[in-house]
Write a protein that holds these residues in place. Sequence first.
Motif, PDB file in Angstrom:
ATOM      1  N   ASP A 402       0.800  -1.224   0.000  1.00  0.00           N
ATOM      2  CA  ASP A 402       0.000   0.000   0.000  1.00  0.00           C
ATOM      3  C   ASP A 402       0.828   1.267   0.000  1.00  0.00           C
ATOM      4  OD1 ASP A 402       0.739  -0.925   2.506  1.00  0.00           O
ATOM      5  OD2 ASP A 402      -0.838   0.109   3.542  1.00  0.00           O
ATOM      6  N   ARG A 403       2.160   1.160  -0.075  1.00  0.00           N
ATOM      7  CA  ARG A 403       3.025   2.334  -0.157  1.00  0.00           C
ATOM      8  C   ARG A 403       4.169   2.025  -1.121  1.00  0.00           C
ATOM      9  NH1 ARG A 403       5.970   3.254   4.320  1.00  0.00           N
ATOM     10  NH2 ARG A 403       6.173   5.477   3.896  1.00  0.00           N
ATOM     11  N   PRO A 404       4.745   3.054  -1.744  1.00  0.00           N
ATOM     12  CA  PRO A 404       5.867   2.804  -2.659  1.00  0.00           C
ATOM     13  C   PRO A 404       6.999   2.006  -2.023  1.00  0.00           C
ATOM     14  CG  PRO A 404       5.064   5.036  -2.966  1.00  0.00           C
ATOM     15  CD  PRO A 404       4.311   4.467  -1.791  1.00  0.00           C
ATOM     16  N   ARG A 405       7.274   2.278  -0.745  1.00  0.00           N
ATOM     17  CA  ARG A 405       8.382   1.558  -0.097  1.00  0.00           C
ATOM     18  C   ARG A 405       8.108   0.058   0.040  1.00  0.00           C
ATOM     19  NH1 ARG A 405       9.558   6.586   1.386  1.00  0.00           N
ATOM     20  NH2 ARG A 405      11.772   7.090   1.811  1.00  0.00           N
ATOM     21  N   ASP A 406       6.838  -0.329   0.057  1.00  0.00           N
ATOM     22  CA  ASP A 406       6.531  -1.761   0.114  1.00  0.00           C
ATOM     23  C   ASP A 406       7.026  -2.482  -1.140  1.00  0.00           C
ATOM     24  OD1 ASP A 406       5.227  -1.419   2.556  1.00  0.00           O
ATOM     25  OD2 ASP A 406       3.293  -1.038   1.592  1.00  0.00           O
ATOM     26  N   LEU A 407       7.057  -1.778  -2.256  1.00  0.00           N
ATOM     27  CA  LEU A 407       7.493  -2.374  -3.511  1.00  0.00           C
ATOM     28  C   LEU A 407       8.999  -2.269  -3.712  1.00  0.00           C
ATOM     29  CD1 LEU A 407       4.726  -1.025  -5.924  1.00  0.00           C
ATOM     30  CD2 LEU A 407       4.660  -3.009  -4.422  1.00  0.00           C
ATOM     31  N   LEU A 408       9.621  -1.245  -3.146  1.00  0.00           N
ATOM     32  CA  LEU A 408      11.031  -0.972  -3.415  1.00  0.00           C
ATOM     33  C   LEU A 408      11.986  -1.609  -2.422  1.00  0.00           C
ATOM     34  CD1 LEU A 408      10.707   2.833  -4.313  1.00  0.00           C
ATOM     35  CD2 LEU A 408      10.952   0.903  -5.883  1.00  0.00           C
ATOM     36  N   VAL A 409      11.475  -2.128  -1.295  1.00  0.00           N
ATOM     37  CA  VAL A 409      12.366  -2.654  -0.267  1.00  0.00           C
ATOM     38  C   VAL A 409      13.211  -3.820  -0.785  1.00  0.00           C
ATOM     39  CG1 VAL A 409      10.577  -4.182   0.705  1.00  0.00           C
ATOM     40  CG2 VAL A 409      12.506  -3.443   2.133  1.00  0.00           C
ATOM     41  N   GLY A 410      12.650  -4.665  -1.646  1.00  0.00           N
ATOM     42  CA  GLY A 410      13.401  -5.813  -2.164  1.00  0.00           C
ATOM     43  C   GLY A 410      14.612  -5.401  -2.989  1.00  0.00           C
ATOM     44  N   PRO A 411      14.412  -4.627  -4.082  1.00  0.00           N
ATOM     45  CA  PRO A 411      15.573  -4.197  -4.872  1.00  0.00           C
ATOM     46  C   PRO A 411      16.574  -3.375  -4.069  1.00  0.00           C
ATOM     47  CG  PRO A 411      13.538  -3.837  -6.097  1.00  0.00           C
ATOM     48  CD  PRO A 411      13.141  -4.221  -4.706  1.00  0.00           C
ATOM     49  N   HIS A 412      16.085  -2.489  -3.209  1.00  0.00           N
ATOM     50  CA  HIS A 412      17.009  -1.634  -2.452  1.00  0.00           C
ATOM     51  C   HIS A 412      17.836  -2.446  -1.464  1.00  0.00           C
ATOM     52  CE1 HIS A 412      14.675   2.364  -3.314  1.00  0.00           C
ATOM     53  NE2 HIS A 412      15.153   1.771  -4.400  1.00  0.00           N
ATOM     54  N   ALA A 413      17.235  -3.442  -0.841  1.00  0.00           N
ATOM     55  CA  ALA A 413      18.004  -4.303   0.061  1.00  0.00           C
ATOM     56  C   ALA A 413      19.095  -5.047  -0.714  1.00  0.00           C
ATOM     57  CB  ALA A 413      17.078  -5.289   0.768  1.00  0.00           C
ATOM     58  N   LEU A 414      18.784  -5.513  -1.917  1.00  0.00           N
ATOM     59  CA  LEU A 414      19.791  -6.210  -2.719  1.00  0.00           C
ATOM     60  C   LEU A 414      20.917  -5.285  -3.131  1.00  0.00           C
ATOM     61  CD1 LEU A 414      17.908  -8.680  -5.104  1.00  0.00           C
ATOM     62  CD2 LEU A 414      18.878  -9.079  -2.854  1.00  0.00           C
ATOM     63  N   PHE A 415      20.590  -4.055  -3.502  1.00  0.00           N
ATOM     64  CA  PHE A 415      21.642  -3.104  -3.862  1.00  0.00           C
ATOM     65  C   PHE A 415      22.586  -2.867  -2.687  1.00  0.00           C
ATOM     66  CE2 PHE A 415      18.492  -1.330  -7.112  1.00  0.00           C
ATOM     67  CZ  PHE A 415      19.134  -1.939  -8.178  1.00  0.00           C
ATOM     68  N   LEU A 416      22.044  -2.748  -1.481  1.00  0.00           N
ATOM     69  CA  LEU A 416      22.890  -2.540  -0.309  1.00  0.00           C
ATOM     70  C   LEU A 416      23.723  -3.779   0.004  1.00  0.00           C
ATOM     71  CD1 LEU A 416      20.588  -0.497   2.125  1.00  0.00           C
ATOM     72  CD2 LEU A 416      22.368   0.325   0.577  1.00  0.00           C
ATOM     73  N   MET A 417      23.128  -4.957  -0.141  1.00  0.00           N
ATOM     74  CA  MET A 417      23.908  -6.182   0.079  1.00  0.00           C
ATOM     75  C   MET A 417      25.065  -6.260  -0.912  1.00  0.00           C
ATOM     76  SD  MET A 417      21.023  -9.068   0.826  1.00  0.00           S
ATOM     77  CE  MET A 417      20.103  -9.076   2.366  1.00  0.00           C
ATOM     78  N   ALA A 418      24.823  -5.845  -2.147  1.00  0.00           N
ATOM     79  CA  ALA A 418      25.890  -5.855  -3.146  1.00  0.00           C
ATOM     80  C   ALA A 418      27.005  -4.888  -2.775  1.00  0.00           C
ATOM     81  CB  ALA A 418      25.320  -5.506  -4.518  1.00  0.00           C
ATOM     82  N   MET A 501       2.715  -7.481 -14.694  1.00  0.00           N
ATOM     83  CA  MET A 501       1.379  -8.066 -14.527  1.00  0.00           C
ATOM     84  C   MET A 501       1.149  -8.662 -13.138  1.00  0.00           C
ATOM     85  SD  MET A 501       0.742  -9.856 -18.242  1.00  0.00           S
ATOM     86  CE  MET A 501       2.321 -10.708 -18.306  1.00  0.00           C
ATOM     87  N   VAL A 502       2.211  -8.895 -12.382  1.00  0.00           N
ATOM     88  CA  VAL A 502       2.033  -9.551 -11.078  1.00  0.00           C
ATOM     89  C   VAL A 502       2.473  -8.680  -9.906  1.00  0.00           C
ATOM     90  CG1 VAL A 502       2.157 -11.892 -12.003  1.00  0.00           C
ATOM     91  CG2 VAL A 502       4.276 -10.722 -11.325  1.00  0.00           C
ATOM     92  N   THR A 503       2.900  -7.453 -10.176  1.00  0.00           N
ATOM     93  CA  THR A 503       3.262  -6.515  -9.109  1.00  0.00           C
ATOM     94  C   THR A 503       2.068  -5.633  -8.782  1.00  0.00           C
ATOM     95  OG1 THR A 503       5.579  -6.466  -9.815  1.00  0.00           O
ATOM     96  CG2 THR A 503       4.811  -4.639  -8.439  1.00  0.00           C
ATOM     97  N   PRO A 504       1.728  -5.469  -7.513  1.00  0.00           N
ATOM     98  CA  PRO A 504       0.615  -4.588  -7.144  1.00  0.00           C
ATOM     99  C   PRO A 504       0.867  -3.140  -7.588  1.00  0.00           C
ATOM    100  CG  PRO A 504       1.199  -6.022  -5.308  1.00  0.00           C
ATOM    101  CD  PRO A 504       2.283  -6.182  -6.336  1.00  0.00           C
ATOM    102  N   VAL A 505      -0.147  -2.525  -8.172  1.00  0.00           N
ATOM    103  CA  VAL A 505      -0.064  -1.132  -8.630  1.00  0.00           C
ATOM    104  C   VAL A 505      -1.329  -0.402  -8.183  1.00  0.00           C
ATOM    105  CG1 VAL A 505       1.377  -1.709 -10.626  1.00  0.00           C
ATOM    106  CG2 VAL A 505      -1.118  -1.724 -10.857  1.00  0.00           C
ATOM    107  N   ASP A 506      -1.344   0.924  -8.383  1.00  0.00           N
ATOM    108  CA  ASP A 506      -2.536   1.675  -7.992  1.00  0.00           C
ATOM    109  C   ASP A 506      -3.656   1.472  -9.010  1.00  0.00           C
ATOM    110  OD1 ASP A 506      -1.976   3.367 -10.162  1.00  0.00           O
ATOM    111  OD2 ASP A 506      -0.949   4.827  -8.913  1.00  0.00           O
ATOM    112  N   SER A 507      -4.854   1.884  -8.638  1.00  0.00           N
ATOM    113  CA  SER A 507      -6.039   1.611  -9.473  1.00  0.00           C
ATOM    114  C   SER A 507      -5.975   2.348 -10.804  1.00  0.00           C
ATOM    115  CB  SER A 507      -7.310   2.007  -8.712  1.00  0.00           C
ATOM    116  OG  SER A 507      -7.264   3.356  -8.306  1.00  0.00           O
TER     117      SER A 507
END
Length: 623
Positions: A402-418, A501-507
């Motif tokens: 329900d917030r942009p950060r809910d979608l971005l946490v995965g890629p951003h965590a991987l970038f930091l791990m890298a 097609m499988v990522t939650p987006v706004d209406s």
Amino acid sequence: MVYQPLIHADQILSRVNPYAASPAVDELLRHCFDSDILPSRSLYPRRFARTDVFAGLYTSERIWYDQVDFQPDGPDRHERYFHHLFWDSDPATPVICVIGSVGSGKSTLVDYYLRCYCPDDPRRRNDFERKLVIHFDARDVQDNTDFYHLFFLHIQSSVRLQCAQSQPVFDIDAAIKRRPTQPNNVREWAWAAFEELSQLANKKLDSVPFQYIAVVIDNLDQTPAPVQIRAITEVEQWLRNPLIRLWRVFLPLWPSTFSYLRNHRFNMLRGVHVVHLGPIDTDALFANHERAIEEQINLSSSSTVRLSFDYLSEISKFGEKRLLDRISGLSHGSLRLMLSLWGGFLRSEAAFSIWRQRRVSAESSRSFEYELLDALIVGAYEVLNQRTHRVANLFTMGHAHDRPRDLLVGPHALFLMAQGFHRHRTLTDALVRLGYSEDNIQDAIDAFGSFNILHQVPVQNRLIDYEIHDSVIQDYVGTEHHNFPRNGLIWEPAYVDNIAMVTPVDSTTLIGMKKTRGDRTEDFTARVETTLAFLRFLRGCEDSFRDPSQLMADINREDFRETLEKRRIPCLWRGMTLGYRSRLLGLQQSGYLKMVDSRWWTRILDDPLFATVDIADRVLMPL
């Protein structure tokens, strides 16, 4: 606002090509790619013959990593070395730690040795019949309460069963009842049983049912640290008991788990015998499975199975050249994941479509790079299905939508791990300063474990490190450079089309999207328009993310600005859009899609998204 995907996870349909859908071929592929290659322990509890292994899929050929110069060399060198260690009458220790990477086949090798290789030695056949093996799989143990019940109850049931089936039959419960003190719980029962069996073994009489007691504690790495400590403590207490005589104890472990337990304040596993396992060669692994498929097809009387041979053989040769490195990177040595991904590819309608097109245009130089990657991503489904196919949608790693950060946490965590953030606390602190909640962070990290991106390693003072699988991170979010010949999935158009097609987006975004398939040319225009709608939505999410005014009240704005500027997190929508535009331009110039109107091409390539991508920053900067 709660975001919704165009296709919900529970609405994703299976899409299997005509050959793989036939029952005979489906069974063949399941045996080769989806199931354990060794016969079930429920059907073959004590032993099986090499011929019982489906199509001879078990392979002994792996790289020799151990520093012991065990000769002679040969394909079954590891099994012979196990045989030498197992029957050594005067070992320094009965504990054998089998050390190898995630999915390297440690458990399979131990199981194969104990149930097949060992009993097959004619010199030891009689000794094998007097061997009691307790094999405990700790995979489902989540805490010490689970361990107490599951571990000791398993020992009790396994000992009772094998004693009842022994020759001569031995009544273990009657023997325990004759003891001066009776066990008060199942743990004490297990100790008493080991003492009674050890006492019999020491007599070395022909009438004794068991001369050798072997214990295997498998998948201990996949349990929490307190369970690992409890299990090793229990084993070491058995070994210190002069009334218990365990012949061998096998502990398959990841290198990181072994190192942690050795360096733990309890000083565990000192003096144990260590066997280091090397990986099985990827080319040899796939060649063995292709041989098995060919042999089984030749043995079949089914016309459908025989017709499938050309497809399976030709698409395998074509796909391996272009996908095997990618699969190896995503798998990071996990044979189970590697085979699962390849099995999904062979079942896919997309792979079948590639094969048919190549047959029609045999002389074509077309590489099918997009289509091959799409077939790998979707497997036997209509779209990426991370619940079963083990390819991650990096935008659904968070705990909410329900917030942009809910979608971005995965890629951003991987970038930091890298960038080297491998410790739980430092990674969490960096992500918290970027505005992420600890719950969201933990959910993403837990999800990464499901996709072989990392596994958690406990260290001193109850801290947690991560064993980062760099090849997996590179194959998800890396960029092409001189040491790495391909982009990560997140930048690939085939991946972008699927996650759209499988990522939650706004209406508002959802209104302009349509369900499509990558192997249907008639879906092409709708597929592109759906993905462009997603990329616009992603651009808005990243703009919201870098706006300090959108932070929760408890996040320090200056810390956020400083961290975002320092970490130089790539701008996702920019990189994904550049790759997507490049593909569209290539398709337009090729003239391959003749049914697409020139006015559509003009409208799409003039889209404002493409006009702004060239001036967008490479990395996210605070507004």
